[in-house]
Design an enzyme around this catalytic site. Structure first.
Site, PDB file in Angstrom:
ATOM      1  N   PRO A 142      38.987  34.367  33.020  1.00  0.00           N
ATOM      2  CA  PRO A 142      40.361  34.512  32.525  1.00  0.00           C
ATOM      3  C   PRO A 142      40.413  35.347  31.256  1.00  0.00           C
ATOM      4  CG  PRO A 142      39.527  32.293  32.111  1.00  0.00           C
ATOM      5  CD  PRO A 142      38.511  32.976  32.964  1.00  0.00           C
ATOM      6  N   CYS A 143      41.361  36.253  31.222  1.00  0.00           N
ATOM      7  CA  CYS A 143      41.589  37.106  30.041  1.00  0.00           C
ATOM      8  C   CYS A 143      43.065  36.988  29.660  1.00  0.00           C
ATOM      9  CB  CYS A 143      41.210  38.552  30.327  1.00  0.00           C
ATOM     10  SG  CYS A 143      39.459  38.809  30.668  1.00  0.00           S
TER      11      CYS A 143
END
Length: 795
Positions: free
Chosen positions: A415-416
């Site tokens: 996840p970013c």
């Protein structure tokens, strides 16, 4: 991103002629003649600080026989009339080939002899480092100018890795590109030596100084590839073959990525054993500690010269070590002695919820049943060295945790969240300093530790949009710095057989001895909706064959029209279908578990033929009333509510001539946030879908406040199962958790047809069956028909 065709040479300007040797560079009778008319031009070049080579310092030597030259370079000898000079042709019409009069084996520049295949510095504009090129042709044009054809080497900053991530790469390392172009001979500055290094050779000898090259770089799909393995230099294919191929899925969620990969790989004849982990950061700490424990107890072959790993190296994060206490007796006054009967599990984190993170072991206590089992920090087991040693030995034998080299394939979508447009505080100057983006580093650190043969990373397109694509470039740079071959592609889920666009980025990584997997050509007619960054246009996975017939795009009705009606507050997680399949998609998506190929998921239920997860997020009373007012027609949204006007510039606003209508609670029927969303120009708030449409993307949040998610004919949002259908989940795939958690699981997943297609591409590559020089391949199947098991498949 650097491109060879945009190089600037200081000797080339339209207003200044090229200064070079006199007309015929090989004629002996002309070789000593001096053209006095050139003197003013030479003087002007010197005043501008330009490089000027005298006639005696620039010469083409050893002409190649005409027949041989025409055979090797036929396009140079088309004998076509020319309306432009070779210089104009070279720079103004990239498709026109500069015509040659003669080819040569050698050239003399500045008293230095060059031959075909030599590498040289080529002069760039002032203040820039010299370019580096391999000389692949030496020729005289029909205009009697001396030229060479260059194949360019790129420094890291010239590639997609870019200047901001170039520090990840050794400064001595350059990459051979597939960019070729023609340049005046007097651009050459001097020779430069570039050592060619084979990445697969165990004992790599990298020079202490100078440059070395071990990879080829090409713009299509931003590919870095082993220069000796399947590249431009002849090499051997050293594919590994292991009896068991372990796939580790990080950030696994409900497992759609790894399960789809396994299904696709099985269609190619490859079986994978899957392990799924969600807490990747704790997992990385755990496997590092596990390796040290195995070293401590002499279970690994690659022991350090110093011998057994020290106690300090197995620190549990709280300053405690695995060691025997000098005083083995209990403290005076201790009321009871607890004896460890068995250690049977291990973790890293804070299992006791005491804000004490570290290495813990699950302990069964002698004389107590399992209800008294506890997680103990390693410091509490200092008197239990034999029990600990026994656990580690058995765990090593049964492979309870992966060690470096034991994992064949790692996949995951770190996840970013720091790149999201919804994040007001995005750090564009230093994206990796944002805690919300740190998981990308964790993912790469895990790869560096475990050293798998293959990697597949998935992420949102924003990693290529935010901060000029810094995070995407970083990901490639990290893999290349670890000597992995890489390839990046952007795929739309709808192009593979589901009714949603959903564009995502996929980054392949492959060990130098393996083939890089390809990207599968689309199978269905779906066009992505303007999400692709122009800087990364080379990575769009599209079908380039005009005569190839694609399947018609699926629409929402193709996927969900057979599902029974449910209300806003449906409570049953399981129910009978009560309907029949209406389309081919529905027929295959309904297959029972036993008939779905390689659906390797840890199932906590028996396949019952029931319909699972056909529940919608329960709207509150106000939103439910608002949804009831949205007309059941195509394109309907909050703008169709009473009291809303749309002005000339397509902005929604309240009608000042009408009294504002309210719902039963007294709140406005048309909420302020709907009017203000995207400055009144959005049509998404309380948008109703239609059966003949293609959905943009399945989302994790099911609220209708700023997205089009209302069912075409029912006053509710799409159910979990309807979203799952849009992602290609088979109906037998049962989800667990709260309604909100299940929406998140489906919304975060990789669409099944995409992961299956990529799994098939991997299966071919790991068997050496793919053409890694070609980045794209054709699938022999289409979704969802590929879900069905054949009679001879093992379940």
């Amino acid at each position: 991103m650097a491109r060879g065709s945009k190089r600037k040479f200081i000797i080339k300007e339209e207003s200044d002629p090229i200064i070079e040797e006199e007309p015929d560079l090989i004629s002996e009778e002309d070789s000593d003649e001096k053209n006095s008319d050139l003197k003013p031009l030479l003087d002007s070049q010197r005043k501008k600080g330009r490089k000027v080579i005298n006639n005696d310092e620039l010469r083409l030597l050893n002409p190649i026989p005409a027949n041989e030259a025409r055979e090797r370079w036929p396009l140079r000898y088309q004998d076509q009339p020319r309306s432009q000079s070779s210089t104009e042709t070279l720079y103004d019409s990239a498709e026109e080939i500069v015509q040659a009069k003669y080819h040569y084996a050698n050239a003399m520049v500045d008293s230095c002899l060059y031959k075909l295949g030599d590498t040289a510095y080529v002069q760039a504009e002032e203040g820039k480092p010299h370019y580096i090129a391999r000389i692949v042709e030496l020729f005289q044009t029909i205009d009697k100018q001396a030229y060479f054809k260059a194949q360019w080497f790129y420094r890291a900053e010239d590639t997609v890795i870019n200047e901001e991530n170039a520090a990840l790469i050794d400064k001595r390392r350059v990459f051979l590109s597939d960019m070729h172009d023609d340049n005046p001979l007097n651009c050459i500055v001097s020779k430069v030596e570039i050592a060619q290094i084979d990445l697969v050779v165990k004992e790599r000898t990298i020079p202490q100084s100078g440059f070395y090259c071990d990879m080829k770089y090409s713009l299509p799909y931003l590919t870095f590839k082993n220069i000796f393995h399947g590249g431009c230099f002849k090499g051997s294919n050293n594919n590994s073959s292991k009896p068991q191929k372990l796939l580790l899925d990080l950030y696994s969620g409900c497992g759609a990525m790894s399960i789809g990969i396994c299904m696709g790989a099985s269609l190619a004849g490859v079986d994978l054993v899957t392990v799924r982990k969600e807490g990747a950061e704790d997992f990385l700490c755990l496997i590092k500690k596990w390796q040290k424990l195995c070293k401590k107890f002499s279970l690994l072959d690659d022991q350090d010269d110093s011998g057994e790993t020290s106690d300090e190296e197995i620190d549990d994060g709280q300053g405690c070590t695995v060691s025997e206490q000098e005083d083995g007796e209990d403290d005076e006054g201790s009321e009871e002695v607890y004896e460890v009967e068995k250690i049977f599990d291990i973790c890293f984190g804070d299992p006791n919820k005491r804000k004490e993170r570290g290495l813990y072991f699950k302990v069964h206590w002698k004389g107590y049943d399992q209800t008294y089992e506890t997680w103990e920090p390693i410091r509490n087991l200092s008197n239990c060295k034999e029990k600990l040693k026994d656990f580690v030995r058995k765990g090593h034998k049964s492979n309870i945790l992966p060690l470096p080299g034991s994992v064949y394939f790692i996949c995951g979508g770190p996840p970013c969240q720091g790149v999201s447009g919804y994040n007001r505080y995005r750090n564009e100057k230093a994206p990796l300093d944002d805690e919300k983006n740190k998981q990308l580093m964790v993912f790469m650190d895990t790869i560096e530790h475990l050293q798998p043969r293959y990697i597949l990373m998935e992420n949102v397109v924003d990693i290529l949009k935010f901060a000029k694509g810094f995070l995407g470039r970083y990901a490639i740079g990290r893999l290349v710095s670890m000597n992995y071959q890489t390839r990046m592609g952007m795929m739309a889920a709808g192009s593979y057989g589901v009714p949603q666009c959903r564009v995502r980025v996929f980054l392949w990584g492959a060990h130098p001895s393996e083939k890089i997997p390809q990207y599968p050509f689309p199978t269905h007619e779906v066009v992505s909706r303007g999400l692709n960054p122009k800087e990364f246009e080379e990575i769009n996975v599209v079908h380039g064959k005009k005569d190839y017939r694609l399947e018609k795009a699926l629409n929402l009705g193709d996927a969900i029209s057979d599902l029974p009606q449910v209300g806003n507050d449906e409570k049953d997680k399981e129910r009978e279908y009560g309907t029949v399949a209406c389309t081919g998609f529905q027929k295959y998506i309904r297959l029972p578990r036993k008939d779905v190929i390689k659906l390797t998921v840890d199932s906590r239920h028996k396949s019952s033929g029931m319909l699972y997860d056909h529940q919608s997020l329960r709207l509150n009373a106000d939103d439910y009333e608002r949804v009831g007012y949205i007309p059941k027609k195509k394109g309907a949204n909050f703008r169709d509510l009473p009291g809303v006007l749309v002005n000339e510039d397509n902005r929604a606003e309240l009608d000042p001539t009408q009294e504002r209508k309210r719902v039963k609670s007294g709140k406005p029927l048309v909420p302020d946030y709907a009017i203000k969303f995207v400055k009144g120009k959005s049509t998404k708030p309380f948008g109703r879908l239609w059966m003949d449409e293609i959905v943009n993307t399945v989302v994790t949040r099911a609220e209708p406040h700023n997205q089009i998610i209302i069912h075409p004919s029912q006053d509710r949002v799409l159910t979990i199962r309807e979203n799952a259908r849009l992602q290609g989940f088979p109906d037998c795939y049962k989800l667990f958790g709260t309604i909100k958690e299940r929406y998140i699981q489906v919304g975060n997943a990789v669409a099944f047809p995409v992961s299956i297609a990529l799994g098939y591409a991997f299966g071919l590559a790991c068997q050496g069956k793919s053409q890694d020089d070609e980045p794209l391949m054709t699938l022999p199947f289409k979704f969802p028909q590929c879900l069905a098991r054949s009679s001879d498949d093992d379940n």
